[in-house]
Scaffold this motif. Structure first.
Motif, PDB file in Angstrom:
ATOM      1  N   GLY A  25       6.744 -26.950 -17.874  1.00  0.00           N
ATOM      2  CA  GLY A  25       5.799 -27.462 -18.854  1.00  0.00           C
ATOM      3  C   GLY A  25       4.374 -27.486 -18.352  1.00  0.00           C
ATOM      4  O   GLY A  25       3.453 -27.815 -19.100  1.00  0.00           O
ATOM      5  N   PHE A  26       4.171 -27.137 -17.089  1.00  0.00           N
ATOM      6  CA  PHE A  26       2.839 -27.109 -16.500  1.00  0.00           C
ATOM      7  C   PHE A  26       2.362 -25.674 -16.312  1.00  0.00           C
ATOM      8  O   PHE A  26       3.184 -24.757 -16.174  1.00  0.00           O
ATOM      9  N   PRO A  27       1.054 -25.456 -16.270  1.00  0.00           N
ATOM     10  CA  PRO A  27       0.542 -24.128 -15.938  1.00  0.00           C
ATOM     11  C   PRO A  27       0.656 -23.874 -14.439  1.00  0.00           C
ATOM     12  O   PRO A  27       0.851 -24.804 -13.657  1.00  0.00           O
ATOM     13  N   GLY A  28       0.557 -22.616 -14.042  1.00  0.00           N
ATOM     14  CA  GLY A  28       0.543 -22.294 -12.618  1.00  0.00           C
ATOM     15  C   GLY A  28       1.899 -21.873 -12.076  1.00  0.00           C
ATOM     16  O   GLY A  28       2.924 -22.455 -12.421  1.00  0.00           O
ATOM     17  N   GLY A  48       5.312 -23.622 -20.564  1.00  0.00           N
ATOM     18  CA  GLY A  48       6.454 -23.320 -21.417  1.00  0.00           C
ATOM     19  C   GLY A  48       6.545 -24.092 -22.712  1.00  0.00           C
ATOM     20  O   GLY A  48       7.277 -23.693 -23.620  1.00  0.00           O
ATOM     21  N   LYS A  49       5.836 -25.190 -22.845  1.00  0.00           N
ATOM     22  CA  LYS A  49       5.886 -25.939 -24.101  1.00  0.00           C
ATOM     23  C   LYS A  49       5.329 -25.121 -25.269  1.00  0.00           C
ATOM     24  O   LYS A  49       5.617 -25.402 -26.433  1.00  0.00           O
ATOM     25  N   LEU A  50       4.557 -24.100 -24.942  1.00  0.00           N
ATOM     26  CA  LEU A  50       3.981 -23.252 -25.990  1.00  0.00           C
ATOM     27  C   LEU A  50       5.030 -22.384 -26.669  1.00  0.00           C
ATOM     28  O   LEU A  50       4.749 -21.766 -27.703  1.00  0.00           O
ATOM     29  N   LEU A  51       6.226 -22.323 -26.114  1.00  0.00           N
ATOM     30  CA  LEU A  51       7.276 -21.514 -26.732  1.00  0.00           C
ATOM     31  C   LEU A  51       7.662 -22.033 -28.113  1.00  0.00           C
ATOM     32  O   LEU A  51       8.261 -21.314 -28.910  1.00  0.00           O
ATOM     33  N   LYS A  52       7.298 -23.290 -28.399  1.00  0.00           N
ATOM     34  CA  LYS A  52       7.562 -23.872 -29.725  1.00  0.00           C
ATOM     35  C   LYS A  52       6.273 -24.205 -30.459  1.00  0.00           C
ATOM     36  O   LYS A  52       6.250 -25.078 -31.322  1.00  0.00           O
ATOM     37  N   THR A  53       5.201 -23.502 -30.163  1.00  0.00           N
ATOM     38  CA  THR A  53       3.907 -23.791 -30.763  1.00  0.00           C
ATOM     39  C   THR A  53       3.876 -23.552 -32.273  1.00  0.00           C
ATOM     40  O   THR A  53       4.603 -22.691 -32.785  1.00  0.00           O
ATOM     41  N   GLU A  89      -6.833 -23.708 -18.370  1.00  0.00           N
ATOM     42  CA  GLU A  89      -7.772 -24.769 -18.751  1.00  0.00           C
ATOM     43  C   GLU A  89      -7.548 -25.193 -20.199  1.00  0.00           C
ATOM     44  O   GLU A  89      -7.604 -26.389 -20.532  1.00  0.00           O
ATOM     45  N   GLU A  90      -7.277 -24.224 -21.057  1.00  0.00           N
ATOM     46  CA  GLU A  90      -7.029 -24.525 -22.465  1.00  0.00           C
ATOM     47  C   GLU A  90      -5.718 -25.282 -22.634  1.00  0.00           C
ATOM     48  O   GLU A  90      -5.618 -26.214 -23.431  1.00  0.00           O
ATOM     49  N   TYR A  91      -4.715 -24.878 -21.858  1.00  0.00           N
ATOM     50  CA  TYR A  91      -3.401 -25.539 -21.943  1.00  0.00           C
ATOM     51  C   TYR A  91      -3.499 -26.987 -21.478  1.00  0.00           C
ATOM     52  O   TYR A  91      -2.910 -27.887 -22.082  1.00  0.00           O
TER      53      TYR A  91
END
Length: 222
Positions: A136-139, A164-169, A214-216
């Protein structure tokens, strides 16, 4: 070819990790593979007690009579097994770790050595390994522990998805990027079945950013 995914997410079918697993298996099935997606959180798996009865008293057989008997059969009848997990406190989930610990009956108490590395002898030929992990974190640093843990399994493919949270955006623009990424995951499943590996070009595509870190982070902090 048979591919079995052992999915360690507590959220099972509803997990972000499962979105990746499903797409990978979809590609593998399209290439002709028999696929199975096992949700470990729904299985009755006792914790290994470290008694080693499965080595010395009843070789290959655990003292517990639970779902691991059938799961070991699934494991050993597969050509490829996929260990799938979200990142929980730098590592795999407890559900997957518990399952991995209970794989000990597949080995026997004979030490082996290869290139300076010591291990226990396996009873029979083991399936190839794939690792799918979601954070759920970037990097990419979020996967360092998991990479180290599964290094000994010599995986033929590793798919690590940060942010990975963007998979349900619900954001249409980001969703288009997510769909593109998932098309590459599907392609990876197809290529593994056909070629036993994926191309370097596809490996690069699987590492694509969904949004800038940065956006995430701004989205996370809202």
């Amino acid at each position: 070819m048979k591919i079995t995914a052992f999915n360690g997410s507590p959220n099972a079918e509803q997990s972000h990790t499962n979105i990746i697993v499903q797409k990978f298996l979809e590609g593998a099935k399209l290439a002709g593979a028999e696929v199975d997606n096992v949700f470990l959180i729904k299985q009755n798996i006792h914790h290994c007690q470290g008694c080693f009865s499965c080595w010395f008293k009843t070789p290959g057989q655990c003292i517990f009579t639970d779902d691991m008997k059938n799961l070991l059969e699934k494991y050993m009848s597969s050509d490829i097994v996929c260990f799938a997990t979200p990142v929980y406190t730098w590592n795999m989930t407890a559900a997957l770790k518990n399952f991995v610990d209970r794989l000990v009956p597949l080995r026997c108490p004979v030490a082996t050595q290869a290139e300076g590395n010591y291990d226990m002898k396996i009873r029979t030929k083991m399936p190839d390994t794939i690792v799918i992990s979601n954070s759920g974190f970037p990097g990419e640093n979020n996967f360092e522990t998991i990479k180290a843990v599964f290094k000994s399994a010599n995986p033929i493919l590793e798919i690590y998805r940060n942010s990975g949270k963007l998979l349900k955006t619900n954001n249409d623009e980001i969703k288009a990027t997510v769909d593109e990424y998932l098309s590459y995951v599907k392609e990876a499943g197809f290529e593994i079945v056909n070629n036993g590996k994926i191309s370097d070009n596809l490996k690069t595509k699987l590492q694509m950013e969904l949004v800038r870190p940065e956006e995430y982070v701004k989205m996370m902090n809202l």
